[in-house]
Design a protein around this motif. Structure first.
Motif, short mmCIF file in Angstrom:
data_model
loop_
_atom_site.label_atom_id
_atom_site.label_comp_id
_atom_site.label_asym_id
_atom_site.label_seq_id
_atom_site.Cartn_x
_atom_site.Cartn_y
_atom_site.Cartn_z
N MET A 170 0.39 -8.40 1.49
CA MET A 170 -0.82 -7.86 2.04
C MET A 170 -0.76 -6.34 1.89
SD MET A 170 -1.94 -7.89 6.05
CE MET A 170 -1.94 -9.66 6.05
N ILE A 171 -1.72 -5.78 1.18
CA ILE A 171 -1.77 -4.33 0.96
C ILE A 171 -2.59 -3.70 2.08
CG2 ILE A 171 -2.52 -2.47 -0.57
CD1 ILE A 171 -0.30 -4.09 -1.79
N VAL A 172 -2.01 -2.68 2.72
CA VAL A 172 -2.70 -1.92 3.76
C VAL A 172 -2.86 -0.49 3.25
CG1 VAL A 172 -2.60 -1.09 6.15
CG2 VAL A 172 -1.69 -3.35 5.58
N THR A 173 -4.10 -0.04 3.16
CA THR A 173 -4.39 1.32 2.73
C THR A 173 -4.40 2.23 3.95
OG1 THR A 173 -5.69 0.52 0.87
CG2 THR A 173 -6.03 2.81 1.51
N LEU A 174 -3.63 3.31 3.89
CA LEU A 174 -3.51 4.24 5.00
C LEU A 174 -4.61 5.30 4.92
CD1 LEU A 174 0.35 4.80 4.80
CD2 LEU A 174 -0.90 3.14 6.20
N SER A 175 -5.03 5.80 6.06
CA SER A 175 -6.04 6.87 6.09
C SER A 175 -5.43 8.21 5.72
CB SER A 175 -6.69 6.95 7.47
OG SER A 175 -5.74 7.35 8.45
N LYS A 176 -4.11 8.35 5.97
CA LYS A 176 -3.39 9.58 5.62
C LYS A 176 -2.09 9.18 4.95
CE LYS A 176 -5.21 12.28 9.41
NZ LYS A 176 -4.93 13.03 10.62
N PRO A 177 -1.74 9.84 3.85
CA PRO A 177 -0.49 9.48 3.16
C PRO A 177 0.74 9.81 3.99
CG PRO A 177 -1.49 11.42 2.15
CD PRO A 177 -2.44 10.95 3.19
#
Length: 97
Positions: free
Chosen positions: A1-8
């Motif tokens: 499951m890929i989770v995209t972060l709002s901040k790196p």
């Protein structure tokens, strides 16, 4: 499951804005415990979140160090918390912290 972060964040010496969470195994649960506690309250049974255990699941499932988890924006930590709780059939939005 890929989770995209709002901040790196920095993980393993590289900047990343996505985490790939694998499904937890029985071994993970035996070693880390459940990321929540079932508690009795005046109005019935409830669930209490265990944030330190959730963080350990993120470390293990995303294969990143705890120092990377500590860099997460609160919104990203909340998103990851919801994903971890979802593996256990719990809705993080209804869990009392």
């Amino acid at each position: 499951m890929i989770v995209t972060l709002s901040k790196p964040i920095s993980a393993h010496g590289e900047e990343t804005q996505e985490l790939d969470l694998r499904d937890p195994t029985a071994k993970d649960v035996m070693e880390l415990g459940y990321p929540y506690l079932v508690v009795q309250s005046d109005d019935g049974q409830g669930v209490e979140l265990r944030p330190k255990v959730v963080a350990r699941y993120v470390v293990r499932l995303a294969k990143i160090p705890m120092s990377s988890v500590e860099q997460l924006a609160i919104a990203d930590l909340s998103t990851l918390q919801a994903h971890v709780m979802g593996f256990f059939g719990q809705d993080a939005a209804t869990v009392g912290a």
